[in-house]
Write a protein that holds these residues in place. Structure first.
Motif, PDB file in Angstrom:
ATOM      1  N   ALA A  13      44.587  41.566  31.810  1.00 30.59           N
ATOM      2  CA  ALA A  13      44.713  41.451  30.353  1.00 30.59           C
ATOM      3  C   ALA A  13      45.407  40.151  29.961  1.00 30.59           C
ATOM      4  O   ALA A  13      44.996  39.482  29.002  1.00 30.59           O
ATOM      5  CB  ALA A  13      45.479  42.649  29.808  1.00 30.59           C
ATOM      6  N   CYS A  14      46.450  39.776  30.683  1.00 31.46           N
ATOM      7  CA  CYS A  14      47.163  38.527  30.385  1.00 31.46           C
ATOM      8  C   CYS A  14      46.246  37.317  30.552  1.00 31.46           C
ATOM      9  O   CYS A  14      46.402  36.305  29.857  1.00 31.46           O
ATOM     10  CB  CYS A  14      48.388  38.390  31.285  1.00 31.46           C
ATOM     11  N   ALA A  15      45.292  37.414  31.470  1.00 30.73           N
ATOM     12  CA  ALA A  15      44.359  36.308  31.672  1.00 30.73           C
ATOM     13  C   ALA A  15      43.297  36.253  30.578  1.00 30.73           C
ATOM     14  O   ALA A  15      42.763  35.182  30.275  1.00 30.73           O
ATOM     15  CB  ALA A  15      43.685  36.442  33.041  1.00 30.73           C
ATOM     16  N   LEU A  16      42.982  37.381  29.969  1.00 33.58           N
ATOM     17  CA  LEU A  16      41.916  37.433  28.971  1.00 33.58           C
ATOM     18  C   LEU A  16      42.397  37.170  27.554  1.00 33.58           C
ATOM     19  O   LEU A  16      41.634  36.670  26.710  1.00 33.58           O
ATOM     20  CB  LEU A  16      41.234  38.809  29.016  1.00 33.58           C
ATOM     21  N   LEU A  17      43.634  37.509  27.254  1.00 34.49           N
ATOM     22  CA  LEU A  17      44.134  37.426  25.882  1.00 34.49           C
ATOM     23  C   LEU A  17      44.652  36.027  25.565  1.00 34.49           C
ATOM     24  O   LEU A  17      45.543  35.510  26.253  1.00 34.49           O
ATOM     25  CB  LEU A  17      45.243  38.457  25.663  1.00 34.49           C
ATOM     26  N   HIS A  18      44.093  35.432  24.528  1.00 36.42           N
ATOM     27  CA  HIS A  18      44.536  34.110  24.071  1.00 36.42           C
ATOM     28  C   HIS A  18      44.518  34.090  22.549  1.00 36.42           C
ATOM     29  O   HIS A  18      43.489  34.400  21.944  1.00 36.42           O
ATOM     30  CB  HIS A  18      43.617  33.004  24.603  1.00 36.42           C
ATOM     31  N   PRO A  19      45.623  33.740  21.904  1.00 37.49           N
ATOM     32  CA  PRO A  19      45.589  33.624  20.439  1.00 37.49           C
ATOM     33  C   PRO A  19      44.726  32.443  20.020  1.00 37.49           C
ATOM     34  O   PRO A  19      44.744  31.391  20.653  1.00 37.49           O
ATOM     35  CB  PRO A  19      47.059  33.410  20.075  1.00 37.49           C
ATOM     36  N   ARG A  20      43.953  32.608  18.950  1.00 38.59           N
ATOM     37  CA  ARG A  20      43.059  31.554  18.477  1.00 38.59           C
ATOM     38  C   ARG A  20      43.743  30.635  17.476  1.00 38.59           C
ATOM     39  O   ARG A  20      43.442  29.440  17.388  1.00 38.59           O
ATOM     40  CB  ARG A  20      41.813  32.184  17.827  1.00 38.59           C
ATOM     41  N   LEU A  21      44.662  31.189  16.707  1.00 42.20           N
ATOM     42  CA  LEU A  21      45.339  30.426  15.663  1.00 42.20           C
ATOM     43  C   LEU A  21      46.833  30.383  15.933  1.00 42.20           C
ATOM     44  O   LEU A  21      47.421  31.395  16.301  1.00 42.20           O
ATOM     45  CB  LEU A  21      45.085  31.062  14.285  1.00 42.20           C
ATOM     46  N   GLY A  22      47.435  29.240  15.734  1.00 42.33           N
ATOM     47  CA  GLY A  22      48.884  29.141  15.806  1.00 42.33           C
ATOM     48  C   GLY A  22      49.489  29.537  14.481  1.00 42.33           C
ATOM     49  O   GLY A  22      48.779  29.805  13.502  1.00 42.33           O
ATOM     50  N   ILE A  35      56.725  46.259  23.234  1.00 38.95           N
ATOM     51  CA  ILE A  35      56.668  44.803  23.101  1.00 38.95           C
ATOM     52  C   ILE A  35      55.229  44.295  23.152  1.00 38.95           C
ATOM     53  O   ILE A  35      54.864  43.360  22.430  1.00 38.95           O
ATOM     54  CB  ILE A  35      57.509  44.137  24.207  1.00 38.95           C
ATOM     55  N   ILE A  36      54.384  44.906  23.979  1.00 39.80           N
ATOM     56  CA  ILE A  36      53.031  44.356  24.166  1.00 39.80           C
ATOM     57  C   ILE A  36      51.978  45.029  23.294  1.00 39.80           C
ATOM     58  O   ILE A  36      50.912  44.443  23.064  1.00 39.80           O
ATOM     59  CB  ILE A  36      52.595  44.463  25.652  1.00 39.80           C
ATOM     60  N   PHE A  37      52.245  46.212  22.764  1.00 41.80           N
ATOM     61  CA  PHE A  37      51.187  46.967  22.085  1.00 41.80           C
ATOM     62  C   PHE A  37      50.717  46.284  20.805  1.00 41.80           C
ATOM     63  O   PHE A  37      49.515  46.027  20.622  1.00 41.80           O
ATOM     64  CB  PHE A  37      51.674  48.396  21.778  1.00 41.80           C
ATOM     65  N   LEU A  38      51.630  45.966  19.892  1.00 43.03           N
ATOM     66  CA  LEU A  38      51.228  45.396  18.608  1.00 43.03           C
ATOM     67  C   LEU A  38      50.557  44.030  18.747  1.00 43.03           C
ATOM     68  O   LEU A  38      49.510  43.791  18.129  1.00 43.03           O
ATOM     69  CB  LEU A  38      52.420  45.324  17.652  1.00 43.03           C
ATOM     70  N   PRO A  39      51.109  43.082  19.534  1.00 46.32           N
ATOM     71  CA  PRO A  39      50.414  41.788  19.668  1.00 46.32           C
ATOM     72  C   PRO A  39      49.002  41.924  20.234  1.00 46.32           C
ATOM     73  O   PRO A  39      48.089  41.209  19.819  1.00 46.32           O
ATOM     74  CB  PRO A  39      51.320  41.005  20.631  1.00 46.32           C
ATOM     75  N   ALA A  40      48.812  42.839  21.190  1.00 46.10           N
ATOM     76  CA  ALA A  40      47.489  43.005  21.802  1.00 46.10           C
ATOM     77  C   ALA A  40      46.459  43.508  20.801  1.00 46.10           C
ATOM     78  O   ALA A  40      45.268  43.200  20.918  1.00 46.10           O
ATOM     79  CB  ALA A  40      47.584  43.966  22.988  1.00 46.10           C
ATOM     80  N   VAL A  41      46.893  44.282  19.800  1.00 48.19           N
ATOM     81  CA  VAL A  41      45.975  44.759  18.767  1.00 48.19           C
ATOM     82  C   VAL A  41      45.818  43.715  17.662  1.00 48.19           C
ATOM     83  O   VAL A  41      44.709  43.436  17.193  1.00 48.19           O
ATOM     84  CB  VAL A  41      46.470  46.095  18.170  1.00 48.19           C
ATOM     85  N   SER A  42      46.930  43.109  17.248  1.00 53.39           N
ATOM     86  CA  SER A  42      46.905  42.176  16.114  1.00 53.39           C
ATOM     87  C   SER A  42      46.094  40.927  16.402  1.00 53.39           C
ATOM     88  O   SER A  42      45.508  40.334  15.488  1.00 53.39           O
ATOM     89  CB  SER A  42      48.341  41.784  15.736  1.00 53.39           C
ATOM     90  N   VAL A  43      46.047  40.480  17.658  1.00 57.21           N
ATOM     91  CA  VAL A  43      45.344  39.233  17.968  1.00 57.21           C
ATOM     92  C   VAL A  43      43.854  39.321  17.640  1.00 57.21           C
ATOM     93  O   VAL A  43      43.203  38.294  17.381  1.00 57.21           O
ATOM     94  CB  VAL A  43      45.553  38.858  19.456  1.00 57.21           C
ATOM     95  N   LEU A  44      43.310  40.520  17.584  1.00 60.76           N
ATOM     96  CA  LEU A  44      41.887  40.666  17.265  1.00 60.76           C
ATOM     97  C   LEU A  44      41.588  40.240  15.837  1.00 60.76           C
ATOM     98  O   LEU A  44      40.465  39.832  15.524  1.00 60.76           O
ATOM     99  CB  LEU A  44      41.442  42.116  17.480  1.00 60.76           C
ATOM    100  N   SER A  45      42.589  40.302  14.944  1.00 58.94           N
ATOM    101  CA  SER A  45      42.372  39.892  13.559  1.00 58.94           C
ATOM    102  C   SER A  45      42.146  38.397  13.439  1.00 58.94           C
ATOM    103  O   SER A  45      41.683  37.918  12.397  1.00 58.94           O
ATOM    104  CB  SER A  45      43.573  40.307  12.695  1.00 58.94           C
ATOM    105  N   GLN A  46      42.468  37.631  14.484  1.00 59.39           N
ATOM    106  CA  GLN A  46      42.196  36.199  14.471  1.00 59.39           C
ATOM    107  C   GLN A  46      40.749  35.879  14.823  1.00 59.39           C
ATOM    108  O   GLN A  46      40.279  34.763  14.578  1.00 59.39           O
ATOM    109  CB  GLN A  46      43.127  35.481  15.451  1.00 59.39           C
TER     110      GLN A  46
END
Length: 472
Positions: free
Chosen positions: A257-266, A191-202
Motif C-alpha cells: 500500500a505504501c508503494a501504491l499510494l501517492h498524493p497528486r496535489l500538494g 493515523i493511516i485510515f483517514l489519509p488513505a481514504v481522503s487521498v482518493l478525493s484528489q
C-alpha cells in the motif's frame, strides 16, 4: 452548470490555472462546490461566463488588466495513478477496518478461552478502544493531511500498527492485550485510515463515491478472509501463531500500500483559510448529519461484535458459527459497491438515510438468528445495509465541503465525534447483555441506529434546501 460550460472552464484551467479550491457542477451531492450562485453573461466579444470568478477575470481582461485565473482544478477520474491509489487505499482498509470487522473472533476467543473470568462487557472494551482511536485520531490526521504530511502519516501509522499487532501474540493478561490491541493497534490504524481514504478525493470527482466504495470493500473482504483465517489457525496452531501469521499478511499488505499510494496535489498555499470547528457547526445540515453518524455508530457494531457469540450460545454448530462474520462481510461487499454506484446519480445523503434505516430494522432481527437459517439470513441482510453506512460516510461528509482544502478537517471532526460512539457503544451493549440477556442490547442497538437514520433524513432535507436540488 451545463456540461459545455464545465468543459470550457476545465480547458481554461488546465491551460494556466494554479491549483485552487474545487468548484463543481451545481446539484452534484458529492462534488465539493464553492456554493456561489451561477451567472451567465454572453456578448459578441466576451465568452460565456459561468461563475463570479470567471466573470471578474473577463471583466479585468476587457479593461486591459491582467486576467484573473479561473479557479478550477482538473480531476483524472481514472488512469493508472488513480486506480493505483484505489488499490493502495483498499489494502490499507483491508488491514484496518477489515480487522475491526474481525473482532468478533477475538471477542469469542477471549470470552470463552483467553480471559473467561472477564465479563463480555470488559472484553468488548478492547475492540471499542481500537475503534475509538481509529475515528478519534482522524481529528489529528485530517489537519496534518491537509498540510501535506500524507506520506509521514501512512509510514508512521503502518509501523506502529504492525509492531503492536505482533505484540498481541505475546500478551498473557487482559491489560497487556488492551495496551497492544486496543491502544497500540488503534493508534496505528487511526493515523493511516483517514489519509488513505481522503487521498482518493484528489483523483476522482464525478466517480468519487464509486471509487471510495470500491476502496472500502477492503474492509468487507478483510472481514471475510481474516475471520476464517484466524478461526482455523487458532484451531490448528493456537492463538499465538494465528496472530503472528495474520501479522505477516498485514505487513505485506501495508508495504504494498505504501508503494501504491501517492498524493497528486500538494497543499494549496492560496487556498482560503480553513473554517474553525465553530464555523463548521454553524451549518445545521452538517451538524445534524454528524449527530446522525454518531447515533448510527453507537448501535451498529453490536451485531458485528456479538453475532458469533449469539450463535454459539444458541448451540449452532461451530462449522457455521466460524463463518458468521465471513458471511456478514461477504454481503457487505455488495452493500459497499452498489449503493456508492447509485450515490453518484441520486446523492450520498439520500441513500445514507435509507440504508441506515434498513440497518436499524435489522438490528432487531438479531433475535431471530437462533437457528442456522435465521443466522445466515440476518448475517446477509445486516451485512448489506451496514456496509453501506461505512462506505457512504466519507462521501456524505465530503459533500458538505466548500473546497478541497476543507475535506480533511470536516472528515476529521466527523470521525472525532463518531469515535466516542465507537468507544462506548459495544461496552454499553455488553453491560446490558450481562444484566438482561440479548433482548436489551438488541433493542438499544436498533433504537439508536433508527434514531441516527432519522437525523440523516432531517440533514438531507435541509441540505437539499441549501443546494437547491434534490440530489444531495
Amino acid at each position: 452548470m451545463s456540461t459545455r460550460s464545465l468543459d470550457s472552464m476545465t480547458t481554461r484551467a488546465e491551460a494556466g490555472a494554479d491549483a485552487a479550491p474545487l468548484a463543481s457542477p451545481k446539484g452534484s451531492h458529492d462534488d465539493v462546490s464553492d456554493n456561489t450562485p451561477t451567472h451567465t453573461h454572453t456578448g459578441p466579444d466576451v465568452p460565456a461566463v459561468t461563475t463570479d470568478v470567471e466573470k471578474t477575470a473577463v471583466e479585468k481582461g476587457a479593461n486591459g488588466d491582467a486576467p484573473a485565473k479561473p479557479q478550477m482544478p482538473s480531476f483524472p477520474d481514472g488512469g493508472l495513478m488513480a486506480w493505483m491509489a484505489v488499490a493502495g487505499s483498499w489494502l490499507v482498509i483491508f488491514c484496518t477496518f477489515g480487522m475491526a470487522n474481525t473482532f468478533g473472533v477475538f471477542q469469542s476467543y477471549y470470552q470463552f478461552t483467553g480471559f473467561p473470568s472477564e465479563s463480555p462487557s470488559t472484553i468488548s472494551w478492547i475492540g471499542s478502544v481500537q475503534l475509538f482511536l481509529q475515528f478519534f485520531l482522524g481529528s489529528v490526521a485530517g489537519p496534518l493531511y491537509d498540510r501535506g504530511y500524507f506520506r509521514a502519516l501512512v509510514y508512521v501509522g503502518s509501523v506502529i500498527y504492525i509492531v503492536c499487532f505482533f505484540m498481541i501474540s505475546l500478551c498473557k493478561t487482559y491489560w497487556q492485550t488492551m495496551l497492544a490491541q486496543g491502544l497500540g493497534a488503534g493508534i496505528g490504524i487511526g493515523i493511516i485510515f483517514l489519509p488513505a481514504v481522503s487521498v482518493l478525493s484528489q483523483y476522482f470527482l464525478r466517480r468519487r463515491a464509486l471509487a471510495i466504495g470500491i476502496a472500502v470493500t477492503g474492509s468487507s473482504i478483510g472481514g471475510i478472509c481474516l475471520p476464517i483465517m484466524l478461526n482455523n489457525l487458532i484451531a490448528s496452531h493456537g492463538f499465538e501463531k494465528a496472530v503472528q501469521y495474520t501479522g505477516y499478511l498485514i505487513l505485506a499488505c501495508l508495504v504494498l500500500a505504501c508503494a501504491l499510494l501517492h498524493p497528486r496535489l500538494g497543499p494549496n498555499k492560496n487556498a482560503p483559510p480553513k473554517p474553525s470547528p465553530k464555523q463548521l457547526f454553524e451549518s445545521k445540515p452538517y451538524t445534524i448529519a454528524v449527530v446522525g453518524l454518531f447515533l448510527v455508530a453507537w448501535g451498529l457494531f453490536f451485531p458485528i461484535f456479538y453475532l458469533q457469540v449469539f450463535a454459539e450460545e444458541h448451540g449452532i454448530s461451530s462449522n457455521l458459527t466460524f463463518y458468521t462474520l465471513a458471511i456478514l462481510n461477504a454481503a457487505s461487499v455488495i452493500g459497499r459497491i452498489s449503493p456508492n454506484f447509485l450515490a453518484d446519480y441520486i446523492g450520498s445523503l439520500n441513500l445514507m438515510s435509507v440504508m441506515c434505516a434498513g440497518a436499524g430494522i435489522l438490528c432487531f432481527a438479531v433475535l431471530g438468528a437462533g437457528s442456522p437459517g435465521g443466522l445466515i439470513a440476518v448475517a446477509i441482510l445486516f451485512g448489506f445495509f451496514s456496509g453501506a453506512y461505512v462506505s457512504l460516510m466519507t462521501p456524505a461528509i465530503i459533500a458538505f465541503s466548500n473546497g478541497v482544502h476543507e475535506i480533511g478537517i470536516r472528515l476529521g471532526i466527523a470521525y472525532l465525534i463518531t469515535s466516542f460512539a465507537a468507544l462506548t457503544g459495544t461496552p454499553i451493549t455488553g453491560a446490558l447483555l450481562d444484566k438482561y440477556g440479548f433482548y436489551a442490547p438488541v433493542v438499544w442497538s436498533g433504537v439508536t441506529v433508527l434514531a441516527g437514520s432519522g437525523c440523516m433524513v432531517v440533514a438531507t432535507i435541509l441540505q437539499r434546501r441549501v443546494k437547491g436540488t434534490w440530489k444531495v
